[in-house]
Write an enzyme that holds these catalytic residues in place. Structure first.
Site, mmCIF file in Angstrom:
data_model
loop_
_atom_site.group_PDB
_atom_site.id
_atom_site.type_symbol
_atom_site.label_atom_id
_atom_site.label_comp_id
_atom_site.label_asym_id
_atom_site.label_seq_id
_atom_site.Cartn_x
_atom_site.Cartn_y
_atom_site.Cartn_z
ATOM 1 N N GLU A 181 -59.939 -51.034 -9.075
ATOM 2 C CA GLU A 181 -59.870 -50.698 -7.655
ATOM 3 C C GLU A 181 -61.100 -51.103 -6.848
ATOM 4 O OE1 GLU A 181 -56.860 -47.925 -9.570
ATOM 5 O OE2 GLU A 181 -58.805 -48.800 -10.076
ATOM 6 N N ALA A 200 -50.698 -50.367 -8.835
ATOM 7 C CA ALA A 200 -49.907 -49.975 -7.673
ATOM 8 C C ALA A 200 -49.463 -51.226 -6.927
ATOM 9 C CB ALA A 200 -50.732 -49.076 -6.757
#
Length: 255
Positions: free
Chosen positions: A135, A66
């Protein structure tokens, strides 16, 4: 719609969506997510399209993740909204598409990029691909379905290992654990992916649509009943009549 970050190419019954942000290794921002979603809607309504391929531009990256700078200052409410909207707009839409979606993973598939590939029905990867969910190194967890789809693909233990460690694995290891279906040299990846897509496109689109729905319910208590229902429904449809007639007449079906 003016597509700034994606390219669409149609070849016979196949459609190829290429994420085209090479300057950021094809990272997913909100604009790109919306573009892919809109393209999927167009292709779903296009009867000439039977199979969809999603890939990234260049040879370095499918999707490197992302676009972190886009949400770095979010609070809880905006972050939850981002995850929910992105899942509904794109990731869940891919998984529930009535047409098969194949990921051609060319290079890095990290974070949201791996989540995008996992939402697809089938994954082929290049030999130089690296896959992972990093993440937790940012103090976060996967937010686009990674904690839910990865255990279903490779099992809970291996999923925990990849998510907790944030390590990247090479394409061959990804194949060994069932995260990708096949691995090819980068120069052969798209050709091999299109070969599979062409094979799929010869078959009944209605049957494939029902198969997608049934497979998606396979890990619920509704799976067997869905299979029975869809199996019966298909007996009333033209594709079944053509398929059986072609078999009896010893010819190829024309779906």
């Amino acid at each position: 719609m003016d597509y700034k970050n994606t390219l669409l190419k149609k070849e016979d019954k196949l459609s190829i969506i290429t994420i085209n942000r090479p300057e950021s290794l094809n990272a997913l921002n909100a604009e790109t997510i919306q573009e892919i979603s809109t393209l999927l809607d167009e292709l779903k309504a296009d009867n000439s399209c039977r199979v969809i391929i999603i890939t990234g531009s260049g040879e370095k990256s499918f999707v490197a993740g992302a676009d972190i700078k886009e949400f770095s200052d979010f609070g809880q409410e905006k972050a939850e909204e981002l995850a929910r909207n992105s899942q509904n707009i794109l990731f869940n839409k891919i998984e529930n598409m009535s047409k098969p979606v194949i990921a051609a993973v060319n290079g890095f598939a990290l974070g949201g990029g791996l989540e995008l590939a996992m939402a697809c029905h089938i994954r082929y990867a290049s030999e130089n691909a690296k896959l992972g969910l990093p993440e937790v190194t940012l103090g976060l967890i996967p937010g686009y379905g990674g904690t839910q789809r990865l255990p279903k693909l490779i099992g809970k233990g291996l999923a925990n290992e990849l998510i907790f460690s944030a390590k990247m694995i090479p394409a061959q290891r990804a194949k060994e654990i069932g995260l990708v279906n096949e691995v090819y040299p980068i120069e052969e990846l798209l050709t091999k992916t299109k070969e599979l897509a062409t094979l799929i496109a010869r078959n009944s689109p209605m049957a494939i649509s029902k198969a997608i729905d049934a497979v998606n319910l396979s890990d619920t208590d509704k799976g067997f009943e869905a299979e029975i229902k869809y199996f019966g429904q298909l007996f009333e449809m033209d594709d079944k009549k053509e398929g059986v007639s072609a078999f009896m007449e010893k010819r190829k079906p024309n779906f």
